[in-house]
Design a protein around this motif. Sequence first.
Motif, mmCIF file in Angstrom:
data_model
loop_
_atom_site.group_PDB
_atom_site.id
_atom_site.type_symbol
_atom_site.label_atom_id
_atom_site.label_comp_id
_atom_site.label_asym_id
_atom_site.label_seq_id
_atom_site.Cartn_x
_atom_site.Cartn_y
_atom_site.Cartn_z
ATOM 1 N N LEU A 1 -26.443 60.981 -12.394
ATOM 2 C CA LEU A 1 -27.305 60.052 -13.140
ATOM 3 C C LEU A 1 -26.778 59.922 -14.136
ATOM 4 O O LEU A 1 -27.586 58.629 -13.978
ATOM 5 N N ALA A 2 -26.489 59.892 -14.631
ATOM 6 C CA ALA A 2 -25.384 59.182 -15.582
ATOM 7 C C ALA A 2 -24.491 58.162 -14.545
ATOM 8 O O ALA A 2 -24.569 56.784 -15.803
ATOM 9 N N ALA A 3 -24.074 58.012 -13.732
ATOM 10 C CA ALA A 3 -23.321 56.819 -12.823
ATOM 11 C C ALA A 3 -24.517 56.058 -12.783
ATOM 12 O O ALA A 3 -24.342 55.263 -12.838
ATOM 13 N N TRP A 4 -24.820 56.718 -12.611
ATOM 14 C CA TRP A 4 -26.609 55.546 -11.808
ATOM 15 C C TRP A 4 -27.069 54.898 -12.869
ATOM 16 O O TRP A 4 -26.669 53.554 -12.671
ATOM 17 N N MET A 5 -27.297 55.462 -14.366
ATOM 18 C CA MET A 5 -28.312 55.318 -14.948
ATOM 19 C C MET A 5 -27.062 53.690 -15.671
ATOM 20 O O MET A 5 -27.281 52.830 -16.225
ATOM 21 N N PHE A 6 -25.442 53.949 -15.799
ATOM 22 C CA PHE A 6 -24.820 52.777 -16.509
ATOM 23 C C PHE A 6 -24.061 52.363 -15.150
ATOM 24 O O PHE A 6 -23.282 51.228 -15.852
ATOM 25 N N LEU A 7 -24.440 52.389 -13.920
ATOM 26 C CA LEU A 7 -22.928 51.640 -13.414
ATOM 27 C C LEU A 7 -24.904 50.379 -12.012
ATOM 28 O O LEU A 7 -24.160 50.233 -11.571
ATOM 29 N N PHE A 8 -25.195 50.638 -11.941
ATOM 30 C CA PHE A 8 -26.102 49.930 -11.445
ATOM 31 C C PHE A 8 -27.945 49.285 -12.689
ATOM 32 O O PHE A 8 -28.072 49.473 -13.256
ATOM 33 N N ARG A 9 -27.835 48.151 -11.780
ATOM 34 C CA ARG A 9 -29.615 47.422 -12.933
ATOM 35 C C ARG A 9 -30.657 48.593 -12.859
ATOM 36 O O ARG A 9 -31.146 48.424 -13.890
ATOM 37 N N THR A 10 -30.867 49.141 -11.543
ATOM 38 C CA THR A 10 -32.363 49.827 -12.041
ATOM 39 C C THR A 10 -32.357 51.148 -12.837
ATOM 40 O O THR A 10 -32.869 51.770 -12.913
ATOM 41 N N GLY A 11 -30.771 51.659 -12.753
ATOM 42 C CA GLY A 11 -30.578 52.637 -13.426
ATOM 43 C C GLY A 11 -30.261 51.901 -15.054
ATOM 44 O O GLY A 11 -30.923 52.840 -15.914
ATOM 45 N N ALA A 12 -30.165 51.143 -15.313
ATOM 46 C CA ALA A 12 -30.395 49.858 -16.499
ATOM 47 C C ALA A 12 -31.454 49.865 -17.608
ATOM 48 O O ALA A 12 -31.597 49.965 -18.345
ATOM 49 N N GLN A 13 -32.618 49.875 -16.235
ATOM 50 C CA GLN A 13 -33.839 49.554 -16.650
ATOM 51 C C GLN A 13 -34.397 51.003 -16.765
ATOM 52 O O GLN A 13 -35.238 51.349 -18.286
ATOM 53 N N ALA A 14 -33.809 52.336 -16.195
ATOM 54 C CA ALA A 14 -34.364 53.647 -16.694
ATOM 55 C C ALA A 14 -33.434 53.637 -17.927
ATOM 56 O O ALA A 14 -34.497 54.196 -18.784
ATOM 57 N N ARG A 15 -32.464 52.948 -18.247
ATOM 58 C CA ARG A 15 -31.858 53.540 -19.308
ATOM 59 C C ARG A 15 -32.651 53.281 -20.973
ATOM 60 O O ARG A 15 -32.728 53.797 -21.482
ATOM 61 N N SER A 16 -33.464 52.220 -20.771
ATOM 62 C CA SER A 16 -33.485 50.886 -21.726
ATOM 63 C C SER A 16 -35.367 51.789 -21.598
ATOM 64 O O SER A 16 -36.022 51.671 -22.470
#
Length: 438
Positions: free
Chosen positions: A35-50
């Motif tokens: 989950l952490a890798a997805w949130m920091f490496l992918f665009r959709t993950g970055a959106q979720a993080r924001s």
Amino acid sequence: MKLLKNLGLVLLMAVLLAGWVMLPWWGALALAALLAAWMFLFRTGAQARSVASVGLSTLTQRLGSSAVIVVGIAGVVGVLVSLLAMAEGYARTQRNSGSLDTAIVMRGASANEVSSSLSREDIVQIEQAPGVARNAKGEPILSAETVVAANLPVRGSKTGDTGSAQVRGISEAAFAVRPQVKIVQGRSFQAGLRELIVGKGAVRQFDGLTVGATLKLGNQPWTVVGVFASGDAMESELWADANVVNDAYKRGGGRNSATVKLENPAAIKAFSEALEGNPQLKVKATTTLAFFSKQAERMTQILRIIGITVGAIMAVGAVFGALNTMFAAVASRAREIATLRAIGFRGLPVVVAVMLETTLLALLGGAIGGFVAWLLFNGFEASTMSAGAVGKLSFNLAVSPQLLWEGIKWALAIGFVGGLFPAVRAASLPVTTALREA
């Protein structure tokens, strides 16, 4: 259509929860890393993080509603872990009573020592079986034992209540087959005399078991001459010379069971096969570890069922609390979420962000509940009403790392269920409707 969608969500939730229940701790860490890798490496993950960071930053403005989730889940985990700690402590005490290099022999179909009986002739043949260890004098290390019950006054009872205590008649070899037993106060009994040594657990449970005290067993006076410790189920018993116990309870020359020291753990195979293949004997031999583990199964299962049932009932309340809180949180952020989706944020990041918020609150509640359970109940003394079908068994509750992980899994499962439907609603609500509702 909406009904089918909700039904699909319920089925998905059931499948995920079933997999979650069987997941080991390292599996959960692997999922967290992915989950952490997805949130920091992918665009959709970055959106979720924001989206998640914005939601978490507003928690201070929603302390009351957030506390409902944390406190509710902490209560569920605390009660669950405390009740399961009873089962763990009971099973651990029983397991500690046995070993792989000692064996217990009983009448063939006997479920416990009380229902078994061995004659003198049986015991002589058991001593001669292959695999039995011998002492320096060449004598087989075997303790033929009698088990009876005695009613004693319960410690602290204001109404004069009595409880069942297990009295074990032993031979001198009992200390050789159970080297963990140590006299911690007074001395051991003398053979041929009505003298008792009592376990530390029995002293905690019953009145009148101090060194020098006299009590009546089998309508005869007995003197307590010592206290022993063993760290297992034996601590709940009273020990005396087997011949004297048999005389007092009119048991003749037979015994209930025989506990032997084996030459090594592998000797149990030859030992048990020799006894069970002897046509003159109708006995069954097993390691004491297997015997006491088997004795613990039923009580452990009952305690776990009680713990899980109570925990499940409380979990339902915690889930509804989480649902109400998260629906309110999503409603208060409807305009914000609608704006994000209008500028290109997808539904999946919104779902993950809302559920991540609920999961972190659940994790906090689970950690608090587990810590409180460990602080208050780890090592707490308890006892059964009639362990082993004869007497009370004293044991300590054990809040093990495995139980704490089980509590955390329950907490995260509650957070998952409580956050799933609000998260899906936030992600699927039409933008125009969300803006109008806001």
